[in-house]
Design a protein around this motif. Structure first.
Motif, PDB file in Angstrom:
ATOM      1  N   GLN A  94       0.850  -1.181   0.000  1.00 19.28           N
ATOM      2  CA  GLN A  94       0.000   0.000   0.000  1.00 19.28           C
ATOM      3  C   GLN A  94       0.887   1.232   0.000  1.00 19.28           C
ATOM      4  N   THR A  95       0.613   2.202  -0.832  1.00 19.20           N
ATOM      5  CA  THR A  95       1.354   3.458  -0.848  1.00 19.20           C
ATOM      6  C   THR A  95       0.383   4.619  -0.876  1.00 19.20           C
ATOM      7  N   CYS A  96       0.811   5.748  -0.327  1.00 17.30           N
ATOM      8  CA  CYS A  96      -0.004   6.949  -0.346  1.00 17.30           C
ATOM      9  C   CYS A  96       0.926   8.142  -0.416  1.00 17.30           C
ATOM     10  N   ALA A  97       0.391   9.321  -0.713  1.00 18.10           N
ATOM     11  CA  ALA A  97       1.223  10.495  -0.971  1.00 18.10           C
ATOM     12  C   ALA A  97       2.077  10.822   0.244  1.00 18.10           C
ATOM     13  N   LEU A  98       1.477  11.283   1.321  1.00 20.39           N
ATOM     14  CA  LEU A  98       2.189  11.568   2.568  1.00 20.39           C
ATOM     15  C   LEU A  98       1.241  11.285   3.710  1.00 20.39           C
ATOM     16  N   PRO A  99       1.620  10.550   4.688  1.00 19.46           N
ATOM     17  CA  PRO A  99       2.868   9.781   4.743  1.00 19.46           C
ATOM     18  C   PRO A  99       2.855   8.593   3.798  1.00 19.46           C
ATOM     19  N   ILE A 100       4.016   8.033   3.561  1.00 21.57           N
ATOM     20  CA  ILE A 100       4.156   6.856   2.702  1.00 21.57           C
ATOM     21  C   ILE A 100       4.176   5.619   3.586  1.00 21.57           C
ATOM     22  N   CYS A 101       3.312   4.672   3.271  1.00 18.26           N
ATOM     23  CA  CYS A 101       3.187   3.472   4.085  1.00 18.26           C
ATOM     24  C   CYS A 101       3.348   2.241   3.203  1.00 18.26           C
ATOM     25  N   GLU A 102       4.073   1.268   3.704  1.00 17.59           N
ATOM     26  CA  GLU A 102       4.251   0.009   2.981  1.00 17.59           C
ATOM     27  C   GLU A 102       4.100  -1.130   3.973  1.00 17.59           C
ATOM     28  N   GLU A 103       3.277  -2.101   3.638  1.00 15.86           N
ATOM     29  CA  GLU A 103       3.031  -3.242   4.503  1.00 15.86           C
ATOM     30  C   GLU A 103       3.250  -4.533   3.742  1.00 15.86           C
ATOM     31  N   TRP A 104       3.868  -5.496   4.411  1.00 14.65           N
ATOM     32  CA  TRP A 104       4.075  -6.826   3.855  1.00 14.65           C
ATOM     33  C   TRP A 104       3.632  -7.849   4.896  1.00 14.65           C
ATOM     34  N   PHE A 105       3.100  -8.942   4.430  1.00 14.55           N
ATOM     35  CA  PHE A 105       2.716 -10.049   5.305  1.00 14.55           C
ATOM     36  C   PHE A 105       1.775  -9.578   6.419  1.00 14.55           C
ATOM     37  N   GLY A 106       0.756  -8.807   6.018  1.00 16.05           N
ATOM     38  CA  GLY A 106      -0.229  -8.345   6.999  1.00 16.05           C
ATOM     39  C   GLY A 106       0.422  -7.443   8.041  1.00 16.05           C
ATOM     40  N   PRO A 107       0.258  -7.761   9.346  1.00 15.29           N
ATOM     41  CA  PRO A 107       0.797  -6.882  10.392  1.00 15.29           C
ATOM     42  C   PRO A 107       2.251  -7.167  10.760  1.00 15.29           C
ATOM     43  N   PHE A 108       2.923  -8.064  10.024  1.00 13.30           N
ATOM     44  CA  PHE A 108       4.238  -8.531  10.468  1.00 13.30           C
ATOM     45  C   PHE A 108       5.411  -7.717   9.924  1.00 13.30           C
ATOM     46  N   TYR A 109       5.146  -6.798   8.980  1.00 12.74           N
ATOM     47  CA  TYR A 109       6.209  -5.906   8.538  1.00 12.74           C
ATOM     48  C   TYR A 109       5.587  -4.640   7.972  1.00 12.74           C
ATOM     49  N   TYR A 110       6.135  -3.481   8.358  1.00 11.44           N
ATOM     50  CA  TYR A 110       5.701  -2.237   7.731  1.00 11.44           C
ATOM     51  C   TYR A 110       6.845  -1.234   7.718  1.00 11.44           C
ATOM     52  N   HIS A 111       6.737  -0.299   6.758  1.00  9.54           N
ATOM     53  CA  HIS A 111       7.707   0.781   6.615  1.00  9.54           C
ATOM     54  C   HIS A 111       6.919   2.064   6.401  1.00  9.54           C
ATOM     55  N   GLU A 112       7.138   3.076   7.261  1.00  8.76           N
ATOM     56  CA  GLU A 112       6.412   4.326   7.184  1.00  8.76           C
ATOM     57  C   GLU A 112       7.384   5.492   7.030  1.00  8.76           C
ATOM     58  N   MET A 113       6.985   6.483   6.226  1.00 13.47           N
ATOM     59  CA  MET A 113       7.761   7.708   6.059  1.00 13.47           C
ATOM     60  C   MET A 113       6.818   8.889   6.213  1.00 13.47           C
ATOM     61  N   ALA A 114       7.114   9.783   7.156  1.00  7.81           N
ATOM     62  CA  ALA A 114       6.336  10.998   7.374  1.00  7.81           C
ATOM     63  C   ALA A 114       7.334  12.130   7.549  1.00  7.81           C
ATOM     64  N   GLY A 115       7.480  12.969   6.533  1.00 14.41           N
ATOM     65  CA  GLY A 115       8.542  13.969   6.559  1.00 14.41           C
ATOM     66  C   GLY A 115       9.888  13.266   6.504  1.00 14.41           C
ATOM     67  N   ASP A 116      10.783  13.619   7.456  1.00 14.87           N
ATOM     68  CA  ASP A 116      12.070  12.917   7.489  1.00 14.87           C
ATOM     69  C   ASP A 116      12.081  11.818   8.538  1.00 14.87           C
ATOM     70  N   GLN A 117      10.898  11.483   9.106  1.00 13.04           N
ATOM     71  CA  GLN A 117      10.818  10.387  10.074  1.00 13.04           C
ATOM     72  C   GLN A 117      10.502   9.091   9.348  1.00 13.04           C
ATOM     73  N   GLN A 118      11.306   8.076   9.617  1.00 18.56           N
ATOM     74  CA  GLN A 118      11.101   6.766   9.016  1.00 18.56           C
ATOM     75  C   GLN A 118      11.042   5.703  10.107  1.00 18.56           C
ATOM     76  N   THR A 119      10.155   4.744   9.909  1.00 20.54           N
ATOM     77  CA  THR A 119      10.016   3.634  10.850  1.00 20.54           C
ATOM     78  C   THR A 119       9.974   2.332  10.083  1.00 20.54           C
ATOM     79  N   TRP A 120      10.838   1.403  10.486  1.00 21.99           N
ATOM     80  CA  TRP A 120      10.807   0.033   9.982  1.00 21.99           C
ATOM     81  C   TRP A 120      10.450  -0.869  11.152  1.00 21.99           C
ATOM     82  N   ALA A 121       9.521  -1.772  10.964  1.00 22.32           N
ATOM     83  CA  ALA A 121       9.108  -2.624  12.074  1.00 22.32           C
ATOM     84  C   ALA A 121       8.692  -3.992  11.589  1.00 22.32           C
ATOM     85  N   ALA A 122       9.035  -4.995  12.390  1.00 22.18           N
ATOM     86  CA  ALA A 122       8.570  -6.364  12.197  1.00 22.18           C
ATOM     87  C   ALA A 122       8.016  -6.825  13.543  1.00 22.18           C
ATOM     88  N   PRO A 123       6.805  -6.335  13.889  1.00 20.96           N
ATOM     89  CA  PRO A 123       6.238  -6.632  15.212  1.00 20.96           C
ATOM     90  C   PRO A 123       6.068  -8.136  15.404  1.00 20.96           C
TER      91      PRO A 123
END
Length: 243
Positions: free
Chosen positions: A6-35
């Protein structure tokens, strides 16, 4: 095996394998997570960065010149600069060992609980000095000094218009005078006074609370025979509690 991208203009969100991996970008803040195993947040403009592994088991945080990492809140290391611009490092093995080292030696401390040492700005006290706990403990909080001997049986307290002592549960007394001052906004502030005395606790006590206020309270208890509470707002008398 990919459940969605899934992608969107701002923030940019990417999800893989349902809730088990995501990458978010909001301004210069980035989060990578594999909960729930791992997450990493980066904000270069501050700069700030944090890592979590099996949160809250292990965390590592950095904000400007300050940093802190901890394992189960039992083992932790933190450091950075104070408001005065001096660097300091704290190391803790909770609840047994506490250490602080800084450019100002007067702010350094070392404590090996419960045997010996000094703590400053820890455990909700400005200072704690212990010697072979429970034989002797001295605590300081907002100018109030309490010296304990054979904790919790004997203590002596002193501070601004305050003095008191107790040999619990046999006898004790404390007096606090009325203090007039100002708060951090510069407004008038009143600290009520009190007079307290007890003997053979909890069977007898005699107290005056709220001194200096519009509702001072006088209370006397001789348990279980008599209890009296009087104040401008309330009067109560009891005999042979709970009858």
């Amino acid at each position: 095996s990919v459940t969605g991208v899934q992608t969107c203009a701002l923030p940019i969100c990417e999800e893989w394998f349902g809730p088990f991996y995501y990458h978010e970008m909001a301004g210069d803040q980035q989060t990578w997570a594999a909960p729930p195993f791992y997450s990493h947040t980066l904000i270069p403009s501050l700069p700030a960065e944090s890592y979590d592994f099996l949160y809250p088991i292990f965390t590592c945080d950095r904000y400007g010149a300050e940093h802190r990492w901890q394992f189960f809140q039992l083992l932790s290391l933190s450091g950075g600069q104070s408001q005065s611009g001096q660097g300091a490092e704290k190391f803790t093995i909770f609840p047994f060992y506490f250490q602080r080292r800084s450019a100002d030696p007067t702010q350094d401390y070392t404590a090996l609980m419960p045997f010996w040492g000094t703590l400053k700005g820890r455990l909700f006290r400005d200072e704690i000095v212990l010697r072979a706990f429970p034989l002797y403990v001295r605590t300081v909080k907002k100018e109030i000094i309490t010296e304990n001997y054979l904790v919790p049986f004997v203590h002596v307290r002193r501070g601004p218009q305050l003095d008191g002592w107790q040999v619990w549960p046999f006898v004790g007394r404390e007096h606090q005078g009325v203090i007039h001052g100002t708060n951090y906004l510069g407004l008038d502030h009143l600290t009520p006074g009190h007079d307290k005395f007890f003997a053979a606790w909890p069977f007898f006590f005699h107290e005056h609370n709220g001194l200096g206020t519009t509702n001072p309270v006088h209370e006397l208890l001789v348990f279980p025979f008599y209890h009296r509470l009087t104040s401008p707002n309330r009067d109560s008398t009891g005999y042979l509690y709970p009858l």
